[in-house]
Design a protein around this motif. Structure first.
Motif, PDB file in Angstrom:
ATOM      1  N   UNK A  75     -21.059 -10.093  40.307  1.00 12.21           N
ATOM      2  CA  UNK A  75     -20.217 -11.042  39.586  1.00 12.21           C
ATOM      3  C   UNK A  75     -20.072 -10.664  38.117  1.00 12.21           C
ATOM      4  N   UNK A  76     -21.072  -9.951  37.584  1.00 14.74           N
ATOM      5  CA  UNK A  76     -21.034  -9.545  36.187  1.00 14.74           C
ATOM      6  C   UNK A  76     -20.623  -8.109  35.964  1.00 14.74           C
ATOM      7  N   UNK A  77     -20.239  -7.408  37.041  1.00 17.34           N
ATOM      8  CA  UNK A  77     -19.782  -6.025  36.894  1.00 17.34           C
ATOM      9  C   UNK A  77     -18.404  -5.992  36.230  1.00 17.34           C
ATOM     10  N   UNK A  78     -18.051  -4.825  35.701  1.00 16.80           N
ATOM     11  CA  UNK A  78     -16.751  -4.684  35.052  1.00 16.80           C
ATOM     12  C   UNK A  78     -15.634  -5.022  36.031  1.00 16.80           C
ATOM     13  N   UNK A  79     -14.735  -5.894  35.605  1.00 16.09           N
ATOM     14  CA  UNK A  79     -13.656  -6.341  36.472  1.00 16.09           C
ATOM     15  C   UNK A  79     -14.010  -7.562  37.281  1.00 16.09           C
ATOM     16  N   UNK A  80     -15.280  -8.007  37.225  1.00 15.62           N
ATOM     17  CA  UNK A  80     -15.737  -9.147  37.998  1.00 15.62           C
ATOM     18  C   UNK A  80     -15.471 -10.475  37.309  1.00 15.62           C
ATOM     19  N   UNK A  81     -15.743 -11.573  37.985  1.00 16.31           N
ATOM     20  CA  UNK A  81     -15.436 -12.908  37.442  1.00 16.31           C
ATOM     21  C   UNK A  81     -16.153 -13.225  36.135  1.00 16.31           C
ATOM     22  N   UNK A  89     -25.217  -3.952  31.585  1.00  6.50           N
ATOM     23  CA  UNK A  89     -26.045  -4.098  32.784  1.00  6.50           C
ATOM     24  C   UNK A  89     -25.911  -5.536  33.269  1.00  6.50           C
ATOM     25  N   UNK A  90     -25.220  -5.717  34.372  1.00  5.85           N
ATOM     26  CA  UNK A  90     -24.929  -7.075  34.842  1.00  5.85           C
ATOM     27  C   UNK A  90     -26.175  -7.866  35.203  1.00  5.85           C
ATOM     28  N   UNK A  91     -27.295  -7.193  35.431  1.00  5.24           N
ATOM     29  CA  UNK A  91     -28.545  -7.912  35.711  1.00  5.24           C
ATOM     30  C   UNK A  91     -29.012  -8.719  34.502  1.00  5.24           C
ATOM     31  N   UNK A  92     -28.534  -8.339  33.311  1.00  5.40           N
ATOM     32  CA  UNK A  92     -28.929  -9.035  32.088  1.00  5.40           C
ATOM     33  C   UNK A  92     -27.960 -10.150  31.717  1.00  5.40           C
ATOM     34  N   UNK A  93     -26.866 -10.259  32.437  1.00  6.22           N
ATOM     35  CA  UNK A  93     -25.845 -11.258  32.125  1.00  6.22           C
ATOM     36  C   UNK A  93     -26.414 -12.659  32.345  1.00  6.22           C
ATOM     37  N   UNK A 247     -14.309  -4.640  44.757  1.00  5.29           N
ATOM     38  CA  UNK A 247     -14.663  -4.918  43.364  1.00  5.29           C
ATOM     39  C   UNK A 247     -14.361  -3.760  42.407  1.00  5.29           C
ATOM     40  N   UNK A 248     -14.210  -2.557  42.918  1.00 10.30           N
ATOM     41  CA  UNK A 248     -13.937  -1.391  42.075  1.00 10.30           C
ATOM     42  C   UNK A 248     -12.457  -1.043  42.041  1.00 10.30           C
ATOM     43  N   UNK A 249     -11.600  -1.991  42.364  1.00 10.74           N
ATOM     44  CA  UNK A 249     -10.168  -1.718  42.448  1.00 10.74           C
ATOM     45  C   UNK A 249      -9.618  -1.201  41.126  1.00 10.74           C
ATOM     46  N   UNK A 250      -9.980  -1.819  40.009  1.00  7.65           N
ATOM     47  CA  UNK A 250      -9.462  -1.391  38.715  1.00  7.65           C
ATOM     48  C   UNK A 250      -9.959   0.007  38.361  1.00  7.65           C
TER      49      UNK A 250
END
Length: 283
Positions: A75-81, A89-93, A247-250
């Motif tokens: 959910x916190x990856x680039x391009x995610x909600x 690092x989305x684990x730190x979001x 999720x990696x579409x962009x």
């Protein structure tokens, strides 16, 4: 022999053309034409729409449908909600962490070996709403709710199919026999001819679906103030499920542009080299 085959082919084509309109009435209607922000080579996900779509999934769809292939950190990856460039690092979001803590996942106590439930972490995947397939069927009248991780890619018409199903429920036309547990949907794949007591040339389109209409207007409250109409909720959750499936579409599109740019540059260099090497030769 060839003339005979030509005659047969012509007759078959004529019969197909005549039967076409009648056959077209069987099966589902084509998915509705919906404009998506992520369409085309330059398209991107609308982050606000993905956030709204996640809320619809969380508050409505997750009661029956799993997303076994999606982790909270996605959910916190680039391009995610909930992507925030401050947290590469989305684990730190922090928002992702807060979402994960709202869920409980099965685990094993390291000291006793007992099965326990613990708050989820960003590294965990979305937990399934049912412990097994039998429990899922028992809670849904024998039907198995599909996992939504790849649903938007598993359907030929993509997210438009999901949107059309959600908004495609209708009152069954007179003459259509159906069980109390079934629901008529014009965009559901099926052949209703055996359930239709009216004229065979007027078999209604669509099919039966075990799921009752899952969403209604104002079923959720969007944080950004967007009116929660049925149409809006259906579009947003369909877009969210498209992101979940790809999720990696962009990044894929950006990579495609880089490859094309490289090929164009390589072609130019190749042409210039060709002209230089063979400039003194006759052609």
């Amino acid at each position: 022999m060839l003339r005979k085959l030509s005659v047969i082919a012509a007759v078959a084509g004529l019969l197909t053309a005549v039967a076409g309109p009648a056959l077209a009435q069987h099966g589902a209607l084509p998915a509705k034409d919906v404009h998506w922000s992520f369409e085309g080579p330059l398209g991107k996900f609308d982050q606000a729409q993905l956030q709204r779509g996640y809320k619809v999934y969380r508050e409505v769809c997750s009661a029956c449908h799993s997303m076994n292939l999606v982790s909270f950190r996605n959910l916190g990856d680039k391009g995610g909600p909930f992507y925030d460039k401050k947290y590469p690092n989305s684990n730190d979001n922090p928002y992702v962490k807060a979402i994960a803590k709202d869920y409980e996942v099965a685990d094993i106590d390291n000291e006793t070996g007992d099965a326990i439930k613990r708050p989820a972490t960003p590294a965990d995947r979305f937990p399934a709403p049912f412990p097994n397939e039998a429990a899922a069927r028992a809670s849904n009248g024998g039907a198995l709710p599909p996992d939504m991780s790849l649903l938007a890619k598993a359907r030929e018409e993509g997210p438009a199919h999901i949107y059309s199903i959600i908004t495609g429920y209708a009152a069954p036309p007179p003459g259509l026999k159906m069980d109390p547990t079934q629901h008529y949907n014009q965009y559901m794949t099926g052949d209703l001819s055996s359930y239709w007591s009216g004229p065979k040339e007027h078999v209604p389109p669509g099919g039966f679906i075990a799921m009752a209409p899952p969403i209604k207007a104002n079923q959720v409250t969007f944080d950004d103030g967007t009116p929660a109409t049925l149409d809006q909720e259906a579009k947003d959750v369909s877009a969210f499920l498209m992101w979940a499936a790809e999720p990696k579409l962009e990044e894929r599109k950006q990579t495609g542009f880089a490859v094309l740019a490289y090929l164009v540059l390589f072609s130019i260099l190749l042409y210039v080299s060709y002209r230089k090497v063979w400039k003194n030769e006759s052609h």
